[in-house]
Design a protein around this motif. Sequence first.
Motif, mmCIF file in Angstrom:
data_model
loop_
_atom_site.group_PDB
_atom_site.id
_atom_site.type_symbol
_atom_site.label_atom_id
_atom_site.label_comp_id
_atom_site.label_asym_id
_atom_site.label_seq_id
_atom_site.Cartn_x
_atom_site.Cartn_y
_atom_site.Cartn_z
ATOM 1 N N GLY A 1 2.610 6.502 1.950
ATOM 2 C CA GLY A 1 3.401 6.522 0.715
ATOM 3 C C GLY A 1 3.228 7.811 -0.060
ATOM 4 N N GLY A 2 1.999 8.353 -0.048
ATOM 5 C CA GLY A 2 1.738 9.604 -0.755
ATOM 6 C C GLY A 2 2.512 10.763 -0.152
ATOM 7 N N TYR A 3 2.493 10.856 1.172
ATOM 8 C CA TYR A 3 3.240 11.930 1.839
ATOM 9 C C TYR A 3 4.749 11.750 1.645
ATOM 10 C CZ TYR A 3 -0.584 14.332 4.228
ATOM 11 O OH TYR A 3 -1.693 15.086 4.509
ATOM 12 N N SER B 1 0.838 -1.202 0.000
ATOM 13 C CA SER B 1 0.000 0.000 0.000
ATOM 14 C C SER B 1 0.873 1.253 0.000
ATOM 15 C CB SER B 1 -0.922 0.010 1.218
ATOM 16 O OG SER B 1 -1.808 -1.090 1.187
ATOM 17 N N PHE B 2 1.954 1.194 0.781
ATOM 18 C CA PHE B 2 2.906 2.311 0.804
ATOM 19 C C PHE B 2 3.470 2.561 -0.591
ATOM 20 C CE2 PHE B 2 7.123 4.139 1.251
ATOM 21 C CZ PHE B 2 6.957 5.131 2.199
ATOM 22 N N ALA B 3 3.875 1.490 -1.273
ATOM 23 C CA ALA B 3 4.413 1.609 -2.633
ATOM 24 C C ALA B 3 3.365 2.180 -3.585
ATOM 25 C CB ALA B 3 4.899 0.247 -3.125
ATOM 26 N N LEU B 4 2.127 1.735 -3.426
ATOM 27 C CA LEU B 4 1.044 2.271 -4.254
ATOM 28 C C LEU B 4 0.876 3.766 -4.012
ATOM 29 C CD1 LEU B 4 -1.363 1.912 -6.181
ATOM 30 C CD2 LEU B 4 -2.757 1.280 -4.187
ATOM 31 N N GLY B 5 1.007 4.185 -2.754
ATOM 32 C CA GLY B 5 0.894 5.602 -2.430
ATOM 33 C C GLY B 5 1.964 6.434 -3.111
ATOM 34 N N VAL B 6 3.185 5.898 -3.175
ATOM 35 C CA VAL B 6 4.277 6.606 -3.854
ATOM 36 C C VAL B 6 3.954 6.765 -5.341
ATOM 37 C CG1 VAL B 6 6.718 6.530 -4.494
ATOM 38 C CG2 VAL B 6 6.016 5.860 -2.186
ATOM 39 N N VAL B 7 3.436 5.698 -5.954
ATOM 40 C CA VAL B 7 3.073 5.754 -7.373
ATOM 41 C C VAL B 7 1.942 6.759 -7.603
ATOM 42 C CG1 VAL B 7 2.105 4.446 -9.313
ATOM 43 C CG2 VAL B 7 3.838 3.402 -7.836
#
Length: 347
Positions: free
Chosen positions: A284-286, A198-204
């Motif tokens: 991940g987004g932040y 989920s963290f990786a998805l947030g980065v993407v």
Amino acid sequence: MAVKFYTREELASHNTHKSCWVVYNGKVYDVTEFIQDHPGGDDLILEYGGRDVTAIMKDELEHDHSEAAYEILEEYCIGQVAPLKKKTLGDVEEDYAKPDFHPSVTDTALDVKKNQFLDLRKPLIPQMLRGNFTKEFYLEQVHKPRYLAEPAQFFGHPLLEPLSKTAWYVVPIIWLPVVGYSMKLSLDYGMPLGSVLSFALGVVIWSLLEYGLHRFLFHVDEWLPDHQLAFTLHFTLHGFHHYLPMDRLRLVMPPALNVLISYPLTRLGHALFPPMMAYGVIAGGYFGYILYDCVHYYLHHAKVFEFHFKEMKKYHMAHHYKDFELGYGITSKVWDYIFGTVLHYKA
């Protein structure tokens, strides 16, 4: 699909029976197939081949056109005329691709006398509010980079002025704890692999937001209302950065503005994903945002590492000093390649 832009030089070469283009209200039309069907004869179109026909189309004494004629013309639209890209002062354009690029200081007195835009010796926002610029003039001027040795005066008010300044290190200090806390909340659900993914998805997701916000919010030039208040808002959000791209204290996003933009996005994340995923995606987004703002500052103010960052520095400087309508990626070019907005520049 990205809008195709054509230079005046390209247009001028399409003035024959084999290829005839015209310009009307800034749009480019390939009327080659229509030449032989033109009621006024093919010679009239060829006379204006490769040229702007806006004035002649509206001249009722020369040749009156019906609404149907304009509807037919729209069927042949292939793009728009490229705006003038001479956005530099002095010899900056010749140097932007150098790894140690640094612009020369703008002569503020000469700049305001020559361009009749903003006086860099005075607070800028009050001048924007009092200004009476046309949209064309504002966009032309705001995309001509200037440089001052010290941060410019933004509001000129002792209470508001500090709020307009943000040092780069404020970004990780404020937002890394948010990343850690959100990730902890995700890990508390006992599914570490799901939290990491989920963290990786947030980065993407952030990388796509980085591209989308830059292209469709910060560079809303084409849809910008022709009103001084709209110009002032545009200038506050991003126009200032193109006007003074090397201002160290106004390069990363102020925390208050970040809250305004990110809060509805985090609410959307909770609406779209189950709690474990939502917290991981938000973390991940932040984290992606922190990388973005720190990399953005790094590209502007450091002699960067050879790997990846040297290329991205040249790429981003070309966005400022060559063509502001392409090259929206800051941390990478991935979404520029996907959406056809890659900026090609001299090495």
